[in-house]
Design a protein around this motif. Structure first.
Motif, PDB file in Angstrom:
ATOM      1  N   VAL A 202      33.584  -2.216   9.734  1.00 25.34           N
ATOM      2  CA  VAL A 202      33.503  -2.139   8.276  1.00 25.34           C
ATOM      3  C   VAL A 202      34.909  -2.146   7.688  1.00 25.34           C
ATOM      4  O   VAL A 202      35.871  -1.692   8.310  1.00 25.34           O
ATOM      5  CB  VAL A 202      32.756  -0.868   7.809  1.00 25.34           C
ATOM      6  N   GLN A 203      34.983  -2.674   6.482  1.00 24.00           N
ATOM      7  CA  GLN A 203      36.202  -2.544   5.689  1.00 24.00           C
ATOM      8  C   GLN A 203      36.108  -1.223   4.933  1.00 24.00           C
ATOM      9  O   GLN A 203      35.055  -0.881   4.375  1.00 24.00           O
ATOM     10  CB  GLN A 203      36.326  -3.702   4.702  1.00 24.00           C
ATOM     11  N   THR A 204      37.171  -0.451   4.928  1.00 24.80           N
ATOM     12  CA  THR A 204      37.148   0.833   4.254  1.00 24.80           C
ATOM     13  C   THR A 204      38.326   0.947   3.293  1.00 24.80           C
ATOM     14  O   THR A 204      39.229   0.099   3.295  1.00 24.80           O
ATOM     15  CB  THR A 204      37.227   2.007   5.258  1.00 24.80           C
ATOM     16  N   SER A 205      38.328   2.015   2.520  1.00 20.51           N
ATOM     17  CA  SER A 205      39.440   2.273   1.607  1.00 20.51           C
ATOM     18  C   SER A 205      40.721   2.558   2.364  1.00 20.51           C
ATOM     19  O   SER A 205      41.809   2.569   1.770  1.00 20.51           O
ATOM     20  CB  SER A 205      39.097   3.464   0.698  1.00 20.51           C
ATOM     21  N   ARG A 206      40.632   2.749   3.662  1.00 17.20           N
ATOM     22  CA  ARG A 206      41.804   2.969   4.511  1.00 17.20           C
ATOM     23  C   ARG A 206      42.121   1.761   5.395  1.00 17.20           C
ATOM     24  O   ARG A 206      42.982   1.846   6.274  1.00 17.20           O
ATOM     25  CB  ARG A 206      41.603   4.198   5.393  1.00 17.20           C
ATOM     26  N   GLY A 207      41.384   0.671   5.185  1.00 17.88           N
ATOM     27  CA  GLY A 207      41.610  -0.523   5.983  1.00 17.88           C
ATOM     28  C   GLY A 207      40.428  -0.835   6.879  1.00 17.88           C
ATOM     29  O   GLY A 207      39.418  -0.119   6.890  1.00 17.88           O
ATOM     30  N   PRO A 208      40.497  -1.899   7.673  1.00 18.96           N
ATOM     31  CA  PRO A 208      39.387  -2.280   8.546  1.00 18.96           C
ATOM     32  C   PRO A 208      39.220  -1.307   9.708  1.00 18.96           C
ATOM     33  O   PRO A 208      40.205  -0.792  10.248  1.00 18.96           O
ATOM     34  CB  PRO A 208      39.786  -3.672   9.041  1.00 18.96           C
ATOM     35  N   ARG A 209      37.955  -1.064  10.059  1.00 14.92           N
ATOM     36  CA  ARG A 209      37.630  -0.227  11.202  1.00 14.92           C
ATOM     37  C   ARG A 209      36.607  -0.980  12.053  1.00 14.92           C
ATOM     38  O   ARG A 209      35.489  -1.222  11.625  1.00 14.92           O
ATOM     39  CB  ARG A 209      37.049   1.126  10.761  1.00 14.92           C
ATOM     40  N   HIS A 210      37.004  -1.363  13.260  1.00 17.41           N
ATOM     41  CA  HIS A 210      36.139  -2.147  14.124  1.00 17.41           C
ATOM     42  C   HIS A 210      35.322  -1.244  15.055  1.00 17.41           C
ATOM     43  O   HIS A 210      35.758  -0.155  15.425  1.00 17.41           O
ATOM     44  CB  HIS A 210      36.965  -3.137  14.945  1.00 17.41           C
TER      45      HIS A 210
END
Length: 410
Positions: A202-210
């Motif tokens: 997911v893309q998050t407010s802190r950047g992408p998280r795979h």
């Protein structure tokens, strides 16, 4: 395999991202790290700050009729003591903060019609393996001296228990973090990461998280998250309110509620539903509930709801008429029209799983839900069939929740 710890290698090498740091998300984090997965929890606010912080901490079998939800409740109830014992071995302070209290529940009926329904309900539960005992007037008076004597029937459920919900969630999460899980608060999911038709993070407010697996455990906000990910599910917020009394001497010794509570839980009416629920806390105040109303995410306290709770509580415990109310609060339960949780993989989007829709039973069902997810991800079966909670059912996926065509590639 009930209650057994999962093999530590069962999910080794699997990256799991859990969306939501409430009770369900924390239980998942604990169980999946125990199974060997690399777990990351993304919570848009603070841990246990949503539905979990606004609950009563119920671990109940008394309010569920025979069927898959009761089977999950029975599994969870058997798991809870073993889970807490395991956490206490490494984190005794966190385990103590759970305030596990297997005090049992008493359900009472104050009308002849209610008594007949309660007796029939209890008999059906006995057929499903629930321990419950009819109480006569003398037994009831001994168990709850301050309870009204205007009772037509009473049933004792010795397996009902209570926890401090925020303490329980944080203890589970602390165990996960001690085993290597990563927690990110103030981390909001904004878009899916999809490659070749599969969710890869997911893309998050802190950047992408795979991640190899993404689990939507966002409670009442699961619908919003599912729309963002392109695979909508029909989870609605159902509001409930609680009154907190001033600290009292020992007055209520079980979780006590009117038989109308079961009907209110099972009702699909959007209007206000209320019933009497009275229980103690270790600190002295009593928790008074309960109410249910579908009003979206309207967070206002409403006088009609609070008044209904107070009237019904005083009907059960007349002594409460002289007790001060210290505060009131409300929260949102994740509601599904067919009154069953949503647990398992989403057939429309490989890589996406859901663990939500428990409404007011999420505290009690959390550790059982985590076991079902862990077993399924490891390709193992469990004593409770996860298929009963499938995402692919009419109450969860409707014409109004068709999957989005939005694709984000990373």
């Amino acid at each position: 395999m009930t209650g057994a710890a999962p093999r530590a290698t069962a999910m080794r090498g699997t990256d799991v991202l859990i969306i939501g740091g409430g009770m369900i998300g924390c239980a998942l984090a604990d169980r999946l790290t125990l199974a060997g997965a690399a777990v990351r929890v993304c919570e848009r606010g603070g841990v246990a700050s949503g539905t979990t912080a606004h609950g009563e901490g119920n671990v109940l079998v008394s309010d569920k009729g025979p069927g898959p939800e009761l089977a999950l409740a029975q599994l969870s109830r058997r798991l809870w003591p073993a889970v807490l014992e395991r956490i206490a071995e490494r984190l005794p302070v966190d385990a103590a903060a759970v305030e596990w209290e297997p005090k049992g529940g008493i359900v009472v009926a104050t009308t002849d019609a209610g008594a007949a329904a309660l007796v029939d309900f209890a008999e059906s539960q006995r057929g499903a393996g629930v321990r419950c005992e009819d109480l006569d007037a003398n037994q009831l008076a001994a168990a709850e001296p301050a309870l009204t004597r205007d009772v037509c029937a009473a049933v004792h459920y010795p397996e009902d228990a209570q926890v401090q919900p925020a303490g329980a969630a944080t203890a589970l999460l602390a165990a996960a973090i001690a085993a290597g899980a990563v927690l990110e608060t103030r981390c909001e999911v904004t878009a899916p990461l999809i490659n070749a038709g599969r969710l890869i993070g997911v893309q998050t407010s802190r950047g992408p998280r795979h991640a190899d697996v993404v689990i939507n455990a966002a409670g009442p906000w699961s619908s919003t998250v599912s729309h963002l990910l392109g695979a909508p599910i029909a989870i609605k917020p159902r509001r409930g309110d609680v009154l907190i009394t001033a600290p009292m001497p020992p007055t209520v010794f079980h979780k006590v509620y009117d038989a109308d509570y079961v009907g209110a839980v099972g009702s699909s009416d959007a209007a206000l539903q209320s019933s009497a629920v009275v229980e103690s806390t270790r600190g002295g105040p009593l928790l008074l509930g309960s109410s249910r109303r579908q009003c979206g995410f309207d967070d206002r306290l409403r006088p009609d709801s609070l008044a209904a709770i107070a009237r019904r509580a005083i009907r059960l415990y007349p002594v409460l008429a002289e007790v001060a109310i210290m505060r009131a609060y409300g929260g949102f339960r994740p509601y599904v029209d067919d009154h069953l949780p949503v647990i398992g993989p989403d057939p429309r989007l490989p890589g996406l799983w859901h663990a939500t829709g428990h409404e007011g039973a999420g505290i009690g069902l959390s550790v059982g839900t985590a076991q079902l997810i862990s077993s399924a991800l490891a390709g193992q079966t469990d004593e409770v069939d996860i298929a009963a909670f499938t995402v692919d059912r009419p109450a969860v996926i409707t014409q109004s929740t068709e999957p989005s065509t939005k694709k984000v590639l990373r």
